[in-house]
Write an enzyme that holds these catalytic residues in place. Structure first.
Site, PDB file in Angstrom:
ATOM      1  N   GLN A  76       2.081  -5.167  11.005  1.00  0.00           N
ATOM      2  CA  GLN A  76       2.338  -5.695   9.669  1.00  0.00           C
ATOM      3  C   GLN A  76       3.798  -5.502   9.284  1.00  0.00           C
ATOM      4  O   GLN A  76       4.358  -4.417   9.459  1.00  0.00           O
ATOM      5  CB  GLN A  76       1.449  -5.034   8.626  1.00  0.00           C
ATOM      6  CG  GLN A  76       1.549  -5.716   7.266  1.00  0.00           C
ATOM      7  CD  GLN A  76       0.768  -5.017   6.180  1.00  0.00           C
ATOM      8  OE1 GLN A  76       1.204  -3.985   5.679  1.00  0.00           O
ATOM      9  NE2 GLN A  76      -0.371  -5.571   5.794  1.00  0.00           N
ATOM     10  N   CYS A 126       1.508  -4.801  -1.048  1.00  0.00           N
ATOM     11  CA  CYS A 126       1.911  -3.450  -1.447  1.00  0.00           C
ATOM     12  C   CYS A 126       2.430  -3.451  -2.883  1.00  0.00           C
ATOM     13  O   CYS A 126       3.372  -4.180  -3.211  1.00  0.00           O
ATOM     14  CB  CYS A 126       2.984  -2.907  -0.511  1.00  0.00           C
ATOM     15  SG  CYS A 126       3.553  -1.256  -0.979  1.00  0.00           S
ATOM     16  N   LYS A 150      -1.999 -10.291   4.148  1.00  0.00           N
ATOM     17  CA  LYS A 150      -2.728  -9.403   3.243  1.00  0.00           C
ATOM     18  C   LYS A 150      -2.063  -9.494   1.880  1.00  0.00           C
ATOM     19  O   LYS A 150      -0.843  -9.335   1.772  1.00  0.00           O
ATOM     20  CB  LYS A 150      -2.717  -7.956   3.742  1.00  0.00           C
ATOM     21  CG  LYS A 150      -3.569  -7.010   2.879  1.00  0.00           C
ATOM     22  CD  LYS A 150      -3.685  -5.636   3.518  1.00  0.00           C
ATOM     23  CE  LYS A 150      -4.721  -4.780   2.787  1.00  0.00           C
ATOM     24  NZ  LYS A 150      -4.238  -4.287   1.494  1.00  0.00           N
ATOM     25  N   ASP A 182     -11.894  -0.579  -2.857  1.00  0.00           N
ATOM     26  CA  ASP A 182     -12.964   0.292  -3.370  1.00  0.00           C
ATOM     27  C   ASP A 182     -14.183   0.412  -2.470  1.00  0.00           C
ATOM     28  O   ASP A 182     -15.237   0.865  -2.926  1.00  0.00           O
ATOM     29  CB  ASP A 182     -13.431  -0.169  -4.753  1.00  0.00           C
ATOM     30  CG  ASP A 182     -12.379   0.000  -5.834  1.00  0.00           C
ATOM     31  OD1 ASP A 182     -11.324   0.595  -5.536  1.00  0.00           O
ATOM     32  OD2 ASP A 182     -12.600  -0.466  -6.967  1.00  0.00           O
ATOM     33  N   GLY A 226      -9.394   1.169   3.337  1.00  0.00           N
ATOM     34  CA  GLY A 226      -8.135   1.893   3.290  1.00  0.00           C
ATOM     35  C   GLY A 226      -8.312   3.335   2.884  1.00  0.00           C
ATOM     36  O   GLY A 226      -8.545   4.214   3.709  1.00  0.00           O
ATOM     37  N   ARG A 227      -8.252   3.589   1.570  1.00  0.00           N
ATOM     38  CA  ARG A 227      -8.190   4.980   1.096  1.00  0.00           C
ATOM     39  C   ARG A 227      -9.415   5.805   1.448  1.00  0.00           C
ATOM     40  O   ARG A 227      -9.326   7.021   1.606  1.00  0.00           O
ATOM     41  CB  ARG A 227      -7.972   4.979  -0.423  1.00  0.00           C
ATOM     42  CG  ARG A 227      -6.595   4.466  -0.839  1.00  0.00           C
ATOM     43  CD  ARG A 227      -6.511   4.207  -2.323  1.00  0.00           C
ATOM     44  NE  ARG A 227      -7.356   3.087  -2.711  1.00  0.00           N
ATOM     45  CZ  ARG A 227      -7.759   2.868  -3.960  1.00  0.00           C
ATOM     46  NH1 ARG A 227      -7.435   3.715  -4.917  1.00  0.00           N
ATOM     47  NH2 ARG A 227      -8.514   1.811  -4.239  1.00  0.00           N
TER      48      ARG A 227
END
Length: 342
Positions: A71, A101, A140, A205, A227-228
């Site tokens: 990326q 981002c 993205k 989420d 992700g997180r």
């Protein structure tokens, strides 16, 4: 789901690109637990064309990580085109463009999700990158820059028209950063737009297998990106895939099992980066692996300040010995922190 000729199978579960998180050792762990595709940390186009070591190092990928995308991000079209050519030389499976981002230092320069304020430039940049490389190009992005400019439904069509082979959408605007709930309804609108024929990957989420299945079933996305929720929990890919196949929620790893996973991750980190850098880069993961342990503050501090690999392994053994016998901790539902970058 196919990205051009790259077949990821049904309902793939993908690791999101995250700065200072998805380094090679963490990607190794996520792959081991079943990630269907992964992406590098995002790479500055300016850094690549200036031959900055930190940016060039991020181009290092291995065959064991495939399929993998590199990326890139930036605000200048010419620099992004040149960076895409350089990324292609590293021979990933796809080139991914970061228009998502939200971090101020990136977006304020007009890069990342800051590019969503200039959709014509965003589309033109994408078109030129698609024409400059032979590999599939993916994007993205977010829903829009703010609530007054949720442009993703129209923008998705335009990106498809200039040759993008897959689109990942994070269900927030740039202005939201990571606050509030991700809005998947617009992701669903993009997916169900009859004009769209490229894969649509939903992001935002997804914190476990039940939520993952809900997003597949409710919005019909072709894939999901996590992700997180992977912080300190690389086994989430195994959880999600098992649940999608069987409807069974797997028990969370015990403290002792998490120690073994952390050790494997640490070994890989120092194998790839050497003792000094390997120690430094693993620190951000240790807190997440053991989040929720009672009276852990002092041990956590030691883990993230120790410099000697032998001492760190000894501290991990201490964690297993000190907290591994608590049955209530072994059986607790482990939750990853919902903070950071994705």
């Amino acid at each position: 789901m196919k990205i051009d000729s790259l077949d990821l199978g049904e309902r793939p579960v993908i690791l999101a690109p995250m700065e200072d998180v998805t380094d090679p050792s963490f990607r190794y762990m996520c792959k081991r637990f079943g990630a269907d595709m992964m992406f590098t940390e995002f790479i500055s186009s300016d850094g690549l064309i200036r031959d900055a070591k930190k940016s060039l190092d991020k181009l290092n990928i291995s065959d064991a990580e495939r399929p993998i995308g590199i990326q890139i991000y930036g605000h200048l079209i010419d620099a992004m085109v040149e960076a895409a050519r350089m990324a292609e030389e590293a021979n990933p499976n796809v080139i991914d463009i970061n228009f998502g981002c939200p971090v101020r230092k990136v977006a304020a320069r007009g890069a990342g999700s800051g590019m969503m304020r200039e959709p014509d430039k965003l589309v033109e940049m994408t078109r030129q990158i698609v024409n400059a490389v032979k590999l599939p190009v993916t994007v993205k992005t977010r829903l829009g820059y703010d609530d007054e400019s949720r442009i993703i439904v129209e923008l998705a069509e335009r990106l498809q028209d200039v040759g993008v082979k897959a689109l990942t959408i994070h269900g927030r605007t740039r202005a939201q950063m990571y606050k509030g709930e991700a809005d998947w309804s617009l992701i669903g609108q993009v997916k169900n737009n009859q004009r769209m024929h490229i894969p649509i990957i939903g992001n935002g989420d997804i914190d476990g297998p039940v939520k993952a299945k809900e997003m597949f079933d409710r919005y019909g996305v072709d894939g999901i990106m996590i992700g997180r929720a992977t912080y300190g929990r690389p086994w989430i890919f195994k959880e999600v895939k098992h649940y999608l196949a069987s409807g069974e929620v797997l028990e969370q790893p015990s403290v002792i099992e998490r120690v073994d996973i952390a050790k494997e991750h640490f070994r890989k980190s120092i194998e790839i980066k050497g003792d000094r850098v390997g120690v430094f880069e693993i620190r951000r993961h240790f807190s997440s692996y053991f989040k929720g342990l009672p009276d852990f503050k002092e041990t956590r501090f030691k883990l993230v300040t120790a410099n000697d690999p032998i001492e760190i392994f000894q501290l991990l053994d201490f964690v297993a010995e000190r907290w591994g016998n608590f049955e209530e901790i072994k059986s607790m539902i482990y939750r990853s922190p919902l903070s950071g970058k994705e």
